[in-house]
Design an enzyme around this catalytic site. Sequence first.
Site, PDB file in Angstrom:
ATOM      1  N   ASP A  79     -38.211   0.746  69.107  1.00 43.90           N
ATOM      2  CA  ASP A  79     -38.947  -0.420  69.612  1.00 43.90           C
ATOM      3  C   ASP A  79     -38.020  -1.424  70.294  1.00 43.90           C
ATOM      4  O   ASP A  79     -38.449  -2.196  71.140  1.00 43.90           O
ATOM      5  CB  ASP A  79     -39.646  -1.148  68.451  1.00 43.90           C
ATOM      6  CG  ASP A  79     -40.366  -0.196  67.520  1.00 43.90           C
ATOM      7  OD1 ASP A  79     -41.593  -0.265  67.434  1.00 43.90           O
ATOM      8  OD2 ASP A  79     -39.687   0.623  66.863  1.00 43.90           O
ATOM      9  N   PHE A  80     -36.744  -1.434  69.891  1.00 44.41           N
ATOM     10  CA  PHE A  80     -35.798  -2.413  70.442  1.00 44.41           C
ATOM     11  C   PHE A  80     -35.298  -2.015  71.835  1.00 44.41           C
ATOM     12  O   PHE A  80     -34.587  -2.773  72.490  1.00 44.41           O
ATOM     13  CB  PHE A  80     -34.584  -2.608  69.521  1.00 44.41           C
ATOM     14  CG  PHE A  80     -34.917  -3.052  68.123  1.00 44.41           C
ATOM     15  CD1 PHE A  80     -36.191  -3.505  67.785  1.00 44.41           C
ATOM     16  CD2 PHE A  80     -33.949  -3.021  67.126  1.00 44.41           C
ATOM     17  CE1 PHE A  80     -36.485  -3.898  66.489  1.00 44.41           C
ATOM     18  CE2 PHE A  80     -34.234  -3.421  65.837  1.00 44.41           C
ATOM     19  CZ  PHE A  80     -35.505  -3.856  65.515  1.00 44.41           C
TER      20      PHE A  80
ATOM     21  N   GLU B  33     -25.617  -1.147  65.986  1.00 47.98           N
ATOM     22  CA  GLU B  33     -25.759  -2.210  65.000  1.00 47.98           C
ATOM     23  C   GLU B  33     -25.775  -1.619  63.589  1.00 47.98           C
ATOM     24  O   GLU B  33     -26.567  -0.721  63.309  1.00 47.98           O
ATOM     25  CB  GLU B  33     -27.062  -2.977  65.274  1.00 47.98           C
ATOM     26  CG  GLU B  33     -27.022  -3.711  66.608  1.00 47.98           C
ATOM     27  CD  GLU B  33     -28.392  -3.813  67.267  1.00 47.98           C
ATOM     28  OE1 GLU B  33     -29.378  -3.338  66.695  1.00 47.98           O
ATOM     29  OE2 GLU B  33     -28.461  -4.363  68.376  1.00 47.98           O
TER      30      GLU B  33
ATOM     31  N   PHE C  83     -34.085   0.688  65.881  1.00 51.76           N
ATOM     32  CA  PHE C  83     -35.493   1.017  66.095  1.00 51.76           C
ATOM     33  C   PHE C  83     -35.736   1.291  67.586  1.00 51.76           C
ATOM     34  O   PHE C  83     -35.314   0.490  68.421  1.00 51.76           O
ATOM     35  CB  PHE C  83     -36.395  -0.150  65.677  1.00 51.76           C
ATOM     36  CG  PHE C  83     -36.456  -0.404  64.196  1.00 51.76           C
ATOM     37  CD1 PHE C  83     -37.563  -0.022  63.447  1.00 51.76           C
ATOM     38  CD2 PHE C  83     -35.421  -1.069  63.548  1.00 51.76           C
ATOM     39  CE1 PHE C  83     -37.630  -0.278  62.088  1.00 51.76           C
ATOM     40  CE2 PHE C  83     -35.481  -1.328  62.182  1.00 51.76           C
ATOM     41  CZ  PHE C  83     -36.588  -0.933  61.449  1.00 51.76           C
TER      42      PHE C  83
ATOM     43  N   HIS D  83     -41.966  -2.413  64.976  1.00 52.67           N
ATOM     44  CA  HIS D  83     -40.984  -1.596  64.239  1.00 52.67           C
ATOM     45  C   HIS D  83     -41.567  -0.237  63.829  1.00 52.67           C
ATOM     46  O   HIS D  83     -41.045   0.392  62.919  1.00 52.67           O
ATOM     47  CB  HIS D  83     -40.511  -2.325  62.974  1.00 52.67           C
ATOM     48  CG  HIS D  83     -39.724  -3.568  63.232  1.00 52.67           C
ATOM     49  ND1 HIS D  83     -40.288  -4.739  63.655  1.00 52.67           N
ATOM     50  CD2 HIS D  83     -38.385  -3.813  63.127  1.00 52.67           C
ATOM     51  CE1 HIS D  83     -39.344  -5.665  63.797  1.00 52.67           C
ATOM     52  NE2 HIS D  83     -38.189  -5.129  63.497  1.00 52.67           N
TER      53      HIS D  83
ATOM     54  N   GLU E 151     -28.132  -5.377  72.632  1.00 49.57           N
ATOM     55  CA  GLU E 151     -28.386  -4.009  73.106  1.00 49.57           C
ATOM     56  C   GLU E 151     -28.028  -3.824  74.578  1.00 49.57           C
ATOM     57  O   GLU E 151     -27.471  -2.791  74.961  1.00 49.57           O
ATOM     58  CB  GLU E 151     -29.846  -3.610  72.869  1.00 49.57           C
ATOM     59  CG  GLU E 151     -30.194  -3.349  71.415  1.00 49.57           C
ATOM     60  CD  GLU E 151     -30.590  -4.603  70.653  1.00 49.57           C
ATOM     61  OE1 GLU E 151     -30.517  -5.712  71.229  1.00 49.57           O
ATOM     62  OE2 GLU E 151     -30.974  -4.482  69.472  1.00 49.57           O
TER      63      GLU E 151
END
Lengths: 329, 339
Positions: free
Chosen positions: B90-91, B34, B88, B134, B65
Amino acid sequence: MNVPKSTLVQMYRDMVTIRVYEETMAQVYLEGKQPVFNIAAGPVPGEMHLAAGQEPVAVGVCAHLRKDDAVVGTHRPHHFAIAKGVDLKKMTAEIFGKVTGLGRGKGGHMHLFDPEVHFSCSGIVGACIPQAAGMALAFKMRKEPRVAVAFFGEGAANQGAFHEGLNLAALWKLPVVFVVEDNGYAISVPKHKSTAIATNADRAAAYGIPGVYVGENDALAVYEAAGEAIARARRGEGPTLIEVKTYRYFGHFQGDPEVYRPKDEVARLREDDPIQKLKNHMLQSGLFTEAEIAGLEAEAKQRVEEAFAFARASAYPDPSEALMHVFVD
Amino acid sequence: MAVQTTRKLTMAKAIAEAIAQEMERDPRVFVMGEDIGVYGGIFSATDGLLEKFGPERVIDTPISETGFIGAALGAAAEGMRPIAEIMFIDFAGVCLDQIYNHIAKNTYFSAGNVNVPLVLMAAAGGGYNDAGQHSQCLWGLFAHLPGLKVVVPSTPYDAKGLMISAIRDNNPVLYIFHKGLMGLGWMTLIKDTTGPVPEEPYTIPLGKADVKREGTDVTVVSVAMGVYHALEAARELEKEGIQVEVLDLRTLVPLDREAIINSVKKTHRLLVVDEDYLSYGMTGEVAATVAEHALEYLDAPIKRLAVPDVPIPFSRPLEQFVLPDAPKIVAAVKELLNS
C-alpha cells in the site's frame, strides 16, 4: 584560480558545442511545424526543452568528472549530456527517433541513456536526486573513488524527492553532488512564487552538509565551486549542494509563448553571455590566440553538423521494435 | 510438486534463507528498507540477515520510500543488485514515480542498454482488520504497468525458489508476499503454510504456474492466499464428488497463459479467485485469456471471485464479507457446475 589550459579548452569547446547544438535544434525543430505549429510534426517531434544560456552549470561541473563518474540530468538534458561526453551522433539520432539512437528511438530527448559515460536523465522533475544518491551508494559500497552528480532545476528543489535524496545522502555520507540550476522559472512560475526561501543552497543546512551559492552564470565560478564539492565527495566526506544562478534563453519548451516574462528579458541576459565571458578570460590569460579560439568554435560547429547529418541520414526503427526491450534476458 | 526434503520452514524463513544464500553467492546483492535490520523486517522476511552480513549490506532506511527506492534504482544502474522492501505494498503510492516511470521504463528507453536488476519486496493482503491502507494486494496494478515482473508466491517452497530467481533476474521484479502466509506468530496461522523447503539454493522459473491440486470438473485459478482457500474448498467439494483443479499462477508477469488454457481444456469450467480488486485486474486478465484462446472448451460462463471494487473495510464482518474464502469458492463452484 589557476585553471589548466586543457580544462579551458574543454569547457569552451563544450559550451560552444552546447550553444550551437541548441540553436541548431531550435531551427530543425521548426521544420514541418510551420506555418501551423503541430508538436508531432517534422523530423524532431514531441516536446523540446533547450538549455542555451545554461552552459556554465554543465561544463563547470563536468570538467571535474571522469568517464566513470555518473551524471543524472533532467527533462532539459542536452547540455549535461554534451558536457559528460555522451556520443553526440547517437544522442541526436535518439532525439530524431532513429534506430541508430542511444535507445533505438524509444526514449527521445527527455530519456537519454549512455551507460558508456554513465549518463542518464528523466522527464520527471526531481526524480534524478535519489537515483544519483543510489549510484553514489553503489560506489561507496564497492569502495570505488567515483562520484555521482544530480543536476536539477530550482523547481525540483520543492519536490519531496529533493529532501528525501539529500537526507539519505547526508545520512550515509555518500559521494554525490547535488547541483541546482536556478534559471528563474519553474516552467512559468518565478522562483519567488514557488520557493519559501531565496536560496536553495541554504537548504543544505537542514541536512548538515555544505551549501554553496554561485550567484553568477559563469563557467569558472561554477568550476571552482564544483571542484571543491567533487573533491570532497571523492575523499569520502559526503555530499554538497550547489546552486547556480543561470539563464534560460529559450522558453520552457519550444513553442512556449513566454507570457510570464518581460519581452526584453532574454535580450538583456544575452548581453552578459557566459560564452563571451569565458572567451574574454581566455584571451586575457594570454594562453590563447584569437585563431586558437576560432579553431575550437569551428571544431564544435563541425561536430554538431555531423551529428545532425548522422541523425537525418539514419533510418527509423522497424515498427515491430516497439515490442522489444521491455525486459532483457 | 514433489519436494525432496523433510525440513519444514515458514514462508518468512524461506524468503530470508533465499536472500542470505544469494548474498553469500553474490557480493552485489544487498538489502535495504524500513525496519529490515535489527527488527528483521516487520514480516520477518529479512530475519537474521543483519547478524550475518552486517549493516553495510543490510541497510535500515528512513521512512523515505521515494528516497530509498530511487536509490535502489541508482545502485542497480551502477552494478549492484538491491533488494528493497517497501513493507506494505500500500505504501508504494508514495514512491510510485520511481517504480513505474523509472524502474519499469529505463530498460525500454535505453533499448536494453541499461539493466535494472533489483527486487522490490512488499507485503500484501488483509483478513486481520488493518483497513484499506494496509490490506490491499495491488499486484494487478503493478502487473498492468509494463516493465515489471510480478511474483506472488503461495508456499514456502515456491517463495524460496522464486526469490532466488527474482534476485538473479536482470530485470526489476516486484516480489509480493501475503502476510497471512508468512507463518507469523501474531496472525491467525494457516495450518499448512509451513512447508518443506530444501536447504540448498534452487530456482523456480518466473512465468511457470503450478498445479497445486489436480482435478477434472472445474479449474480454480488463483495466487497467494486464494490458493489456500481454493485448496480448502477443493477438499470440501471432493466430499461431494467434485474434483477441483487448483492452478497457482505464482507470477502474474510473466503470466503462464498456456497453463491456464491447458487446465480449462481439461476441466471445461473456470473460476478465478483473487484477493485484489475485481475490475480491471488479474481475474479479468485470466478470463480474457480463456475467452480469447479456449472459449470453445467452456461448458459454462467464466466466474470471478474478488474484492467487489470497494476499499478493504475495517470491521470484521465487513472485511470478511468482501474477501474471498473457501465457502464462497464452494458456492461459486457449485453455481458453475449447475449452470
